[in-house]
Design a protein around this motif. Structure first.
Motif, PDB file in Angstrom:
ATOM      1  N   LEU A  53       0.829  -1.202   0.000  1.00  0.00           N
ATOM      2  CA  LEU A  53       0.000   0.000   0.000  1.00  0.00           C
ATOM      3  C   LEU A  53       0.866   1.255   0.000  1.00  0.00           C
ATOM      4  CD1 LEU A  53      -2.723   1.493   0.246  1.00  0.00           C
ATOM      5  CD2 LEU A  53      -2.553   1.174   2.733  1.00  0.00           C
ATOM      6  N   ASP A  54       1.899   1.266   0.828  1.00  0.00           N
ATOM      7  CA  ASP A  54       2.805   2.420   0.867  1.00  0.00           C
ATOM      8  C   ASP A  54       3.437   2.654  -0.499  1.00  0.00           C
ATOM      9  OD1 ASP A  54       2.268   2.824   3.540  1.00  0.00           O
ATOM     10  OD2 ASP A  54       4.051   1.752   4.253  1.00  0.00           O
ATOM     11  N   ALA A  55       3.840   1.574  -1.158  1.00  0.00           N
ATOM     12  CA  ALA A  55       4.447   1.695  -2.488  1.00  0.00           C
ATOM     13  C   ALA A  55       3.440   2.210  -3.503  1.00  0.00           C
ATOM     14  CB  ALA A  55       5.008   0.337  -2.932  1.00  0.00           C
ATOM     15  N   VAL A  56       2.201   1.733  -3.419  1.00  0.00           N
ATOM     16  CA  VAL A  56       1.147   2.190  -4.335  1.00  0.00           C
ATOM     17  C   VAL A  56       0.894   3.678  -4.151  1.00  0.00           C
ATOM     18  CG1 VAL A  56      -1.337   2.067  -4.799  1.00  0.00           C
ATOM     19  CG2 VAL A  56       0.006  -0.039  -4.630  1.00  0.00           C
ATOM     20  N   ILE A  57       0.791   4.123  -2.905  1.00  0.00           N
ATOM     21  CA  ILE A  57       0.556   5.544  -2.631  1.00  0.00           C
ATOM     22  C   ILE A  57       1.696   6.388  -3.186  1.00  0.00           C
ATOM     23  CG2 ILE A  57       0.387   7.289  -0.817  1.00  0.00           C
ATOM     24  CD1 ILE A  57      -1.142   5.197   0.854  1.00  0.00           C
ATOM     25  N   ASN A  58       2.937   5.931  -2.991  1.00  0.00           N
ATOM     26  CA  ASN A  58       4.087   6.688  -3.496  1.00  0.00           C
ATOM     27  C   ASN A  58       4.089   6.767  -5.013  1.00  0.00           C
ATOM     28  OD1 ASN A  58       5.283   7.386  -1.021  1.00  0.00           O
ATOM     29  ND2 ASN A  58       6.316   5.411  -0.844  1.00  0.00           N
ATOM     30  N   VAL A  59       3.697   5.690  -5.678  1.00  0.00           N
ATOM     31  CA  VAL A  59       3.615   5.698  -7.143  1.00  0.00           C
ATOM     32  C   VAL A  59       2.526   6.672  -7.593  1.00  0.00           C
ATOM     33  CG1 VAL A  59       2.882   4.334  -9.142  1.00  0.00           C
ATOM     34  CG2 VAL A  59       4.574   3.423  -7.566  1.00  0.00           C
ATOM     35  N   ARG A  60       1.394   6.656  -6.903  1.00  0.00           N
ATOM     36  CA  ARG A  60       0.312   7.580  -7.264  1.00  0.00           C
ATOM     37  C   ARG A  60       0.732   9.028  -7.049  1.00  0.00           C
ATOM     38  NH1 ARG A  60      -5.646   5.269  -5.506  1.00  0.00           N
ATOM     39  NH2 ARG A  60      -5.443   3.159  -6.348  1.00  0.00           N
ATOM     40  N   LEU A  61       1.467   9.288  -5.987  1.00  0.00           N
ATOM     41  CA  LEU A  61       1.957  10.650  -5.738  1.00  0.00           C
ATOM     42  C   LEU A  61       2.890  11.094  -6.862  1.00  0.00           C
ATOM     43  CD1 LEU A  61       2.632  10.438  -1.891  1.00  0.00           C
ATOM     44  CD2 LEU A  61       1.032  12.019  -2.984  1.00  0.00           C
ATOM     45  N   THR A  62       3.787  10.200  -7.270  1.00  0.00           N
ATOM     46  CA  THR A  62       4.731  10.511  -8.348  1.00  0.00           C
ATOM     47  C   THR A  62       3.995  10.786  -9.658  1.00  0.00           C
ATOM     48  OG1 THR A  62       6.487   9.175  -7.347  1.00  0.00           O
ATOM     49  CG2 THR A  62       6.677   9.638  -9.698  1.00  0.00           C
ATOM     50  N   LYS A  63       3.014   9.948  -9.970  1.00  0.00           N
ATOM     51  CA  LYS A  63       2.254  10.130 -11.209  1.00  0.00           C
ATOM     52  C   LYS A  63       1.434  11.417 -11.178  1.00  0.00           C
ATOM     53  CE  LYS A  63       1.801   5.275 -12.596  1.00  0.00           C
ATOM     54  NZ  LYS A  63       0.847   4.154 -12.834  1.00  0.00           N
ATOM     55  N   THR A  64       0.880  11.739 -10.005  1.00  0.00           N
ATOM     56  CA  THR A  64       0.090  12.965  -9.878  1.00  0.00           C
ATOM     57  C   THR A  64       0.962  14.193 -10.065  1.00  0.00           C
ATOM     58  OG1 THR A  64      -1.492  11.892  -8.381  1.00  0.00           O
ATOM     59  CG2 THR A  64      -1.420  14.302  -8.356  1.00  0.00           C
ATOM     60  N   ARG A  65       2.130  14.191  -9.441  1.00  0.00           N
ATOM     61  CA  ARG A  65       3.063  15.323  -9.621  1.00  0.00           C
ATOM     62  C   ARG A  65       3.435  15.488 -11.089  1.00  0.00           C
ATOM     63  NH1 ARG A  65       5.615  12.854  -4.937  1.00  0.00           N
ATOM     64  NH2 ARG A  65       5.077  14.037  -3.048  1.00  0.00           N
ATOM     65  N   SER A  66       3.675  14.364 -11.762  1.00  0.00           N
ATOM     66  CA  SER A  66       4.029  14.405 -13.185  1.00  0.00           C
ATOM     67  C   SER A  66       2.877  14.959 -14.014  1.00  0.00           C
ATOM     68  CB  SER A  66       4.392  12.994 -13.654  1.00  0.00           C
ATOM     69  OG  SER A  66       4.665  12.980 -15.032  1.00  0.00           O
ATOM     70  N   ASP A 120      -1.131   9.463   4.590  1.00  0.00           N
ATOM     71  CA  ASP A 120      -0.293   9.419   3.380  1.00  0.00           C
ATOM     72  C   ASP A 120      -1.164   9.468   2.130  1.00  0.00           C
ATOM     73  OD1 ASP A 120       2.119   9.244   4.776  1.00  0.00           O
ATOM     74  OD2 ASP A 120       1.965   7.065   4.943  1.00  0.00           O
ATOM     75  N   ALA A 121      -2.274   8.733   2.139  1.00  0.00           N
ATOM     76  CA  ALA A 121      -3.184   8.747   0.986  1.00  0.00           C
ATOM     77  C   ALA A 121      -3.804  10.122   0.807  1.00  0.00           C
ATOM     78  CB  ALA A 121      -4.273   7.693   1.175  1.00  0.00           C
ATOM     79  N   ASN A 122      -4.085  10.798   1.924  1.00  0.00           N
ATOM     80  CA  ASN A 122      -4.683  12.134   1.844  1.00  0.00           C
ATOM     81  C   ASN A 122      -3.755  13.152   1.183  1.00  0.00           C
ATOM     82  OD1 ASN A 122      -6.974  11.225   3.103  1.00  0.00           O
ATOM     83  ND2 ASN A 122      -6.473  12.042   5.114  1.00  0.00           N
ATOM     84  N   ARG A 123      -2.462  12.837   1.129  1.00  0.00           N
ATOM     85  CA  ARG A 123      -1.508  13.733   0.466  1.00  0.00           C
ATOM     86  C   ARG A 123      -1.831  13.876  -1.014  1.00  0.00           C
ATOM     87  NH1 ARG A 123       3.915  10.925   1.601  1.00  0.00           N
ATOM     88  NH2 ARG A 123       4.740  12.534   0.193  1.00  0.00           N
ATOM     89  N   LEU A 124      -2.521  12.881  -1.583  1.00  0.00           N
ATOM     90  CA  LEU A 124      -2.929  12.983  -2.984  1.00  0.00           C
ATOM     91  C   LEU A 124      -3.905  14.132  -3.168  1.00  0.00           C
ATOM     92  CD1 LEU A 124      -3.343   9.162  -3.501  1.00  0.00           C
ATOM     93  CD2 LEU A 124      -1.829  10.590  -4.895  1.00  0.00           C
TER      94      LEU A 124
END
Length: 201
Positions: A53-66, A120-124
């Motif tokens: 889950l932590d890895a998924v959230i980090n990937v989503r954060l990276t994709k969102t920033r991009s 962490d998810a709310n950071r999205l």
């Protein structure tokens, strides 16, 4: 397949399954079966589902920033960039009708579970909120930029929830048009603050 590629494949599969089935209803076995690797190889990369889950959230954060950075490049005017955010409801319309908003559904589920990764998810959402706030600020709405950003976030989440509930594509298109009309009312006679754009871009 390299260890790095295997790990990326696991995270990609988990991301999809968490979205389509929910975090709680997705098991290690579901992910391993999707990736088609042995359980031993699976556990080499991730010991617990929370680690995934932590890895998924980090990937989503990276994709969102991009994605936000790409909107900055493509949109000459702050209003154009905000419209990019609004139109994501149409771009992802089919998935939203079936599964809801990927950010909203994950945050809602983790909140119900009182999961430690909820913040962490709310950071999205915070990424979108901060970015939208900046765009409204560039439109000369510094004093109420955050209020406008939250209003747009709330409305887009409401549209995603109801589109999912009623499986209604026409509703999405109708609401997107109304949000764009709402935005136009704020921007028709506004000259963007280009100086601020250069300072923060």
């Amino acid at each position: 397949m390299s260890h790095k590629k295997t790990r990326e494949h696991i995270v990609e599969a988990a991301d999809t399954l968490f979205y389509e089935r929910g975090f709680e209803h997705t098991s290690f076995s579901d992910i391993a079966k999707n990736v088609k690797i042995s359980r031993g190889n699976f556990y080499y990369h991730f010991k617990t589902k929370d680690d995934i889950l932590d890895a998924v959230i980090n990937v989503r954060l990276t994709k969102t920033r991009s994605m936000l950075a790409q909107w900055e490049i493509e949109g000459d005017h702050p209003a154009d960039r905000i419209r990019s955010f609004i139109h994501i409801l149409i771009a992802n319309g089919e998935k939203i009708k079936r599964y809801g908003c990927p950010v909203g559904t994950l945050c809602s589920e983790l909140a119900k579970l009182d999961h430690p990764s909820q913040s962490d998810a709310n950071r999205l959402f915070t990424l979108f909120r901060t970015w939208l706030c900046r765009q409204f600020g560039l439109l000369g709405r510094e004093e109420d930029a955050d209020d406008l950003a939250m209003h747009l976030l709330a409305r887009s989440q409401g549209v995603a929830t109801l589109a999912n509930a009623f499986n209604d594509e026409k509703f999405i298109q109708q609401e997107v048009k109304q949000m764009c009309d709402w935005l136009k009312a704020y921007t028709e006679h506004v000259v963007p603050n280009e100086h601020s754009d250069q300072e923060t871009g």
